[in-house]
Design an enzyme around this catalytic site. Sequence first.
Site, PDB file in Angstrom:
ATOM      1  CB  SER A  38      -0.886  -0.019   1.259  1.00 32.40           C
ATOM      2  OG  SER A  38      -2.138   0.552   1.013  1.00 32.40           O
ATOM      3  CE  LYS A  94     -18.463  -3.781  -4.825  1.00 33.32           C
ATOM      4  NZ  LYS A  94     -18.687  -2.535  -3.980  1.00 33.32           N
ATOM      5  CG  ASP A 121     -18.370   0.985  -4.663  1.00 28.75           C
ATOM      6  OD1 ASP A 121     -17.426   0.361  -5.186  1.00 28.75           O
ATOM      7  OD2 ASP A 121     -18.592   0.971  -3.434  1.00 28.75           O
TER       8      ASP A 121
END
Length: 309
Positions: free
Chosen positions: A37, A91, A169
Amino acid sequence: MSKTLKLGLVGIGKIARDQHLPAIAADAGFELVACASRHAQVEGVRNYPTIDALLAAEPQLDAISLCAPPQVRYAQARAALAAGKHVMLEKPPGASLHEVEVLRDTARKAGRTLFASWHSRHAPAVEPARAWLASREIRSVDVYWKEDVRKWHPGQEWIWQPGGLGVFDPGINALSIVTRILPHEMVLTSATLFVPANTQTPIAANLVFADEYGAPVRAEFDWRHGPREQWEIAVQTSDGSLRIEAGGKLLEIDGASVDIGPEREYPSLYAHWRALIERGEDDVDVRPLRHVADACLLGTHREVEPFAD
Ligand code: NAP
């Protein structure tokens, strides 16, 4: 007991911390070895600023789970597959349909497992609902997926940018459930997208589909909702009615609540991915993303007031 899979986790934000880290810690089939990250770090494992640095430094990893926003999913997944890893996609599986299909083909050629995950499909109401609906004639479906964007996506700029999907979303979670539980395919017939004057993606959307036998499937997605989210799917059939509530944690059939056990979406996702890897299979169903893409192709756009976070 099958081999423990050495795992790398990429994109340490809200969902990685809320769901992935606890689910991985509780699954003896995975050992979290390293994270990547740009700004965040996870205690107790090795941390890298990018996926490329992680892949270069940790060649022993078996699998990579990708939790960054969809706009960077394709490049990250390609890098992981090129390094010979099994890959799980949060997703939505990508920012475009075609990139997901290219990833699926790339993974198959490489003999690696690609899992395009839909966490809401692992909610406890989903499989009982699918079984109950399998032999019934669908009369109508109404989806209400409404929440406060400031509560669920505080400061997330990527959701307002191209590829960020806006209200789709969360709405795509509802579509992932509907496409799993209905016994027939459905086709979009109309859509209205409500787009703030200062964003690239919609804050609300109304969709109308017809299933293969003409039954209407209506969906209302709205991010301008109060603090009590509404994540419901109501199905009328020729032989009774079914209601999924709380995003799939609750199920009612003919008005009576059904005992479906506790919520364990992310533990179930990781167990499913591990089983796919052991069987040498993939799981890439792009239909929820295809319906969103169709809404963008067919939808009428209405400009609404600018959004201020
Ligand atoms: P988030 O809080 O913004 O976290 C994503 C992390 O990815 C960021 O903290 C950032 O970490 C990294 N990232 C952001 N932009 C990047 C870029 N351009 N390149 C590389 N890394 C980048 O978002 P999230 O809510 O966790 O959502 C991430 C994914 O999970 C989305 O696809 C979303 O649909 C899905 N999801 C979210 C939820 C939820 O409740 N939030 C639920 C289920 C699924 P660094 O800055 O440290 O790189």
